[in-house]
Design a protein around this motif. Structure first.
Motif, PDB file in Angstrom:
ATOM      1  N   PHE A  66      65.369  62.366  26.611  1.00 20.75           N
ATOM      2  CA  PHE A  66      64.436  63.230  27.880  1.00 20.75           C
ATOM      3  C   PHE A  66      64.555  63.360  29.881  1.00 20.75           C
ATOM      4  O   PHE A  66      64.776  62.872  29.838  1.00 20.75           O
ATOM      5  N   LEU A  67      64.849  64.914  29.422  1.00 23.83           N
ATOM      6  CA  LEU A  67      64.201  65.385  30.745  1.00 23.83           C
ATOM      7  C   LEU A  67      63.080  65.332  31.466  1.00 23.83           C
ATOM      8  O   LEU A  67      62.319  66.248  30.979  1.00 23.83           O
ATOM      9  N   VAL A  68      62.902  64.954  32.760  1.00 20.05           N
ATOM     10  CA  VAL A  68      61.918  65.168  33.192  1.00 20.05           C
ATOM     11  C   VAL A  68      62.041  65.330  34.525  1.00 20.05           C
ATOM     12  O   VAL A  68      62.868  65.461  35.272  1.00 20.05           O
ATOM     13  N   GLY A  69      60.756  66.093  34.981  1.00 18.40           N
ATOM     14  CA  GLY A  69      61.008  67.040  36.551  1.00 18.40           C
ATOM     15  C   GLY A  69      59.953  68.045  36.235  1.00 18.40           C
ATOM     16  O   GLY A  69      59.274  68.342  35.533  1.00 18.40           O
ATOM     17  N   LEU A  70      60.258  67.935  38.066  1.00 21.99           N
ATOM     18  CA  LEU A  70      58.625  69.698  37.519  1.00 21.99           C
ATOM     19  C   LEU A  70      59.215  71.202  37.507  1.00 21.99           C
ATOM     20  O   LEU A  70      60.562  71.050  37.143  1.00 21.99           O
ATOM     21  N   MET A  71      58.090  71.882  37.210  1.00 15.30           N
ATOM     22  CA  MET A  71      58.378  73.275  36.934  1.00 15.30           C
ATOM     23  C   MET A  71      59.915  73.941  37.653  1.00 15.30           C
ATOM     24  O   MET A  71      59.393  73.727  39.043  1.00 15.30           O
ATOM     25  N   GLN A  95      52.371  66.073  22.473  1.00 16.36           N
ATOM     26  CA  GLN A  95      53.511  66.591  22.132  1.00 16.36           C
ATOM     27  C   GLN A  95      54.747  66.552  22.680  1.00 16.36           C
ATOM     28  O   GLN A  95      55.625  66.087  21.510  1.00 16.36           O
ATOM     29  N   LEU A  96      54.846  64.692  23.440  1.00 17.27           N
ATOM     30  CA  LEU A  96      55.583  64.440  23.664  1.00 17.27           C
ATOM     31  C   LEU A  96      55.963  63.183  22.582  1.00 17.27           C
ATOM     32  O   LEU A  96      57.009  62.851  21.922  1.00 17.27           O
ATOM     33  N   ARG A  97      54.354  62.451  22.071  1.00 15.78           N
ATOM     34  CA  ARG A  97      54.505  61.622  21.147  1.00 15.78           C
ATOM     35  C   ARG A  97      54.886  61.751  20.139  1.00 15.78           C
ATOM     36  O   ARG A  97      55.475  61.382  19.254  1.00 15.78           O
ATOM     37  N   ALA A  98      54.610  63.883  19.903  1.00 17.05           N
ATOM     38  CA  ALA A  98      55.136  64.376  18.268  1.00 17.05           C
ATOM     39  C   ALA A  98      57.393  63.596  18.223  1.00 17.05           C
ATOM     40  O   ALA A  98      57.801  63.545  17.041  1.00 17.05           O
ATOM     41  N   LEU A  99      57.655  63.913  19.473  1.00 15.56           N
ATOM     42  CA  LEU A  99      59.149  64.052  19.182  1.00 15.56           C
ATOM     43  C   LEU A  99      59.775  62.544  19.209  1.00 15.56           C
ATOM     44  O   LEU A  99      60.890  62.783  18.641  1.00 15.56           O
ATOM     45  N   PHE A 100      58.766  61.122  19.490  1.00 14.25           N
ATOM     46  CA  PHE A 100      59.029  60.238  18.938  1.00 14.25           C
ATOM     47  C   PHE A 100      59.384  59.979  17.252  1.00 14.25           C
ATOM     48  O   PHE A 100      60.323  59.047  17.128  1.00 14.25           O
ATOM     49  N   ASP A 101      58.960  61.067  16.433  1.00 16.91           N
ATOM     50  CA  ASP A 101      58.863  60.907  15.408  1.00 16.91           C
ATOM     51  C   ASP A 101      60.634  61.876  14.723  1.00 16.91           C
ATOM     52  O   ASP A 101      60.305  61.841  13.380  1.00 16.91           O
ATOM     53  N   ALA A 127      52.121  56.664  32.857  1.00 15.73           N
ATOM     54  CA  ALA A 127      52.325  54.883  33.204  1.00 15.73           C
ATOM     55  C   ALA A 127      52.708  55.331  31.182  1.00 15.73           C
ATOM     56  O   ALA A 127      54.664  54.638  30.946  1.00 15.73           O
ATOM     57  N   ASP A 128      52.077  55.065  30.338  1.00 19.90           N
ATOM     58  CA  ASP A 128      52.065  54.980  28.826  1.00 19.90           C
ATOM     59  C   ASP A 128      53.679  55.972  27.775  1.00 19.90           C
ATOM     60  O   ASP A 128      54.103  55.457  27.868  1.00 19.90           O
ATOM     61  N   ASP A 129      52.948  57.288  28.465  1.00 20.91           N
ATOM     62  CA  ASP A 129      54.051  57.925  27.732  1.00 20.91           C
ATOM     63  C   ASP A 129      55.574  57.757  28.734  1.00 20.91           C
ATOM     64  O   ASP A 129      56.449  57.495  28.187  1.00 20.91           O
ATOM     65  N   MET A 130      55.773  57.402  29.871  1.00 23.07           N
ATOM     66  CA  MET A 130      56.978  57.326  30.665  1.00 23.07           C
ATOM     67  C   MET A 130      57.833  56.167  30.129  1.00 23.07           C
ATOM     68  O   MET A 130      58.804  56.456  29.395  1.00 23.07           O
ATOM     69  N   ALA A 131      56.325  54.852  29.824  1.00 19.98           N
ATOM     70  CA  ALA A 131      57.128  53.703  29.375  1.00 19.98           C
ATOM     71  C   ALA A 131      57.466  53.980  27.646  1.00 19.98           C
ATOM     72  O   ALA A 131      58.743  53.505  27.433  1.00 19.98           O
ATOM     73  N   LEU A 132      56.960  55.103  27.188  1.00 21.22           N
ATOM     74  CA  LEU A 132      57.133  55.258  25.821  1.00 21.22           C
ATOM     75  C   LEU A 132      58.779  55.681  25.751  1.00 21.22           C
ATOM     76  O   LEU A 132      59.903  55.895  24.635  1.00 21.22           O
ATOM     77  N   MET A 133      58.735  56.629  26.921  1.00 20.62           N
ATOM     78  CA  MET A 133      60.381  57.486  26.436  1.00 20.62           C
ATOM     79  C   MET A 133      61.251  56.494  27.025  1.00 20.62           C
ATOM     80  O   MET A 133      62.318  56.526  26.143  1.00 20.62           O
ATOM     81  N   VAL A 134      61.150  55.749  28.046  1.00 30.03           N
ATOM     82  CA  VAL A 134      62.125  54.767  28.358  1.00 30.03           C
ATOM     83  C   VAL A 134      62.160  53.719  27.332  1.00 30.03           C
ATOM     84  O   VAL A 134      63.467  53.702  27.228  1.00 30.03           O
TER      85      VAL A 134
END
Length: 175
Positions: free
Chosen positions: A12-17, A69-75, A92-99
């Motif tokens: 997962f790549l994160v960062g600002l636009m 949409q992020l959570r859909a990626l986990f499927d 924070a929960d989205d960040m934790a799920l990605m990690v």
């Protein structure tokens, strides 16, 4: 990279636009021999509307859609590289799920570099003629959360292919 070499299942790549999530992501996926998924593109396809149109409902509504949409990626089974909306840093929960679901890489760039890269901000909600003040505010609010991930890569003055090659080597070495 051959099919027998180890590779991360999900990146997962994160960062600002303007940080390079799409350009680095496409190059990294090619090096890892997997698909690239763009959270914004997937959201627009699912909603049948542009980000600009979705943003008319307000910042909070758009960020909730980005989170879904992020959570859909986990499927989606890996391997893949995904460029993720910057708003995940606010949850924070989205960040934790990605990690928990894969490797997370923060593509970090200074606000001045981001402003140069986004230019007039076509297709990007809320950017004015001078995007620097908004980008400085976003950087101040999100940099700390983004720095808590697996890898932080400074992208200022660097080519996307160079960054992708560095990341591919790091990620494969971890597997």
């Amino acid at each position: 990279m051959s099919a027998t070499e180890p590779r991360p299942k999900r990146v997962f790549l994160v960062g600002l636009m303007g940080a390079g999530k799409s350009t680095v992501g496409i190059a990294l996926a090619a090096l890892l021999g997997c698909k690239y998924l763009d959270n914004d593109v997937l959201l627009e396809q699912q909603a049948r509307a542009s980000l600009q149109e979705l943003a008319t409902a307000g910042r909070q509504a758009l960020h909730e859609q980005e989170s879904r949409q992020l959570r859909a990626l986990f499927d989606i089974s890996g391997p893949f590289v995904a460029g993720v909306a910057a708003s995940v840093a606010d949850r924070a929960d989205d960040m934790a799920l990605m990690v928990a679901a894969g490797r997370v890489v923060y593509l970090r760039a200074t606000p001045a570099t981001l402003a140069q890269r986004v230019g007039g901000g076509e297709g990007r909600p809320w950017l004015a003629d001078d995007p620097l003040p908004l980008l400085e505010s976003m950087f101040a609010a999100r940099d700390r959360a983004f720095r808590s991930v697996d890898h932080v890569v400074d992208t200022d003055g660097r080519d996307s292919e160079e960054i992708a090659a560095e990341l591919a080597a790091r990620l494969v070495a971890e597997e």
